[in-house]
Design a protein around this motif. Structure first.
Motif, short mmCIF file in Angstrom:
data_model
loop_
_atom_site.label_atom_id
_atom_site.label_comp_id
_atom_site.label_asym_id
_atom_site.label_seq_id
_atom_site.Cartn_x
_atom_site.Cartn_y
_atom_site.Cartn_z
N ARG A 1 0.80 -1.22 0.00
CA ARG A 1 0.00 0.00 0.00
C ARG A 1 0.83 1.27 0.00
O ARG A 1 0.28 2.37 -0.12
N SER B 1 -3.05 11.54 -9.46
CA SER B 1 -2.74 11.05 -8.12
C SER B 1 -3.17 9.59 -8.01
O SER B 1 -4.18 9.19 -8.59
N GLU C 1 -3.58 6.29 -5.18
CA GLU C 1 -3.65 5.95 -3.76
C GLU C 1 -4.09 4.51 -3.59
O GLU C 1 -4.68 3.92 -4.49
#
Lengths: 114, 119
Positions: A52, A66, A68
């Protein structure tokens, strides 16, 4: 039959809009990759995560992209604001992070920005 | 930085015949992996075969085999008994292995070869 899933499969949007692409890696895989495929550039790595944590996002335009991993079962790639040059197929892949680290690809999201 | 070159933009073959796709790469690394991926019209990327650079023996998977020439930095894919379902774009890819034995994960792809199998 474990597989990587991606949503949406196709997305058409207008320039300036926010786009979010989602990926569910194979359960137990701890590495996640985002690739972009275009006719001109071919397949190129945008970003990747291990456990992660982002390890490499050097291929990603930082001002608008971006990536995530809110949890181990979800990875997201956002573009804000989108531009016509972002039109491409975006692939997510996952792997075990082991010695050979074979990567298993999702079906991709075809993004068209008008 | 690594580069992967596929010099054949398009290839065609008759059903049941054999075809070889070429791939060369440039790297200063000694430990790495090489892959061939297949992308049919459905656009799904499918792993066809994998080769570890430290292994001299060429990898095989059913009708698919490779000719790995480390010194020449060449990694060709041979498809035997070609089938209509083999029609796809084929990508050669390189992955560096780090000193700890795990991989860096990043795949560097060639530009691809479109293979058409004719009945």
């Amino acid at each position: 039959d474990a597989r990587v899933t991606q949503t949406p499969r196709d997305k058409v949007t207008e320039m300036g809009q926010e786009v979010t692409m989602r990926c569910q890696p194979i359960l137990g895989h701890n590495t996640v990759f985002w690739y972009r495929q275009t006719m001109m550039q071919g397949l190129e790595l945008l970003a990747y995560f291990r456990n992660r944590a982002p390890l490499d996002d050097s291929g990603m335009p930082k001002d608008r992209f971006s990536a995530e991993m809110p949890d181990a079962t979800l990875a997201t790639l956002k573009i804000q604001p989108s531009e016509p040059r972002d039109s491409a197929v975006y692939f997510c892949a996952s792997g075990t992070g082991t010695r050979s680290d074979e990567q298993y690809f999702g079906p991709g999201t075809r993004l068209t920005v008008t | 930085a690594q580069t992967v070159t596929q010099s054949q933009p398009e290839m065609s073959v008759q059903e049941a015949e054999t075809v070889t796709l070429s791939c060369t790469y440039d790297t200063s690394e000694n430990n790495y992996y090489l892959f061939w991926y297949k992308q049919p019209p459905s656009r799904q990327m499918i792993l066809v075969i994998r080769q570890e650079a430290y292994k001299q023996q060429n990898a095989t998977e059913n009708r698919f085999s490779v000719n790995f020439q480390k010194a020449a930095k060449s990694f060709s894919l041979k498809i035997s008994d070609s089938q209509l379902g083999d029609t796809a774009m084929y990508f050669c890819a390189f992955m560096k292995q780090n000193a700890g034995g795990t991989s860096y994960g990043k795949l560097t792809f060639g530009q691809g070869t479109i293979l058409t199998v004719h009945p």
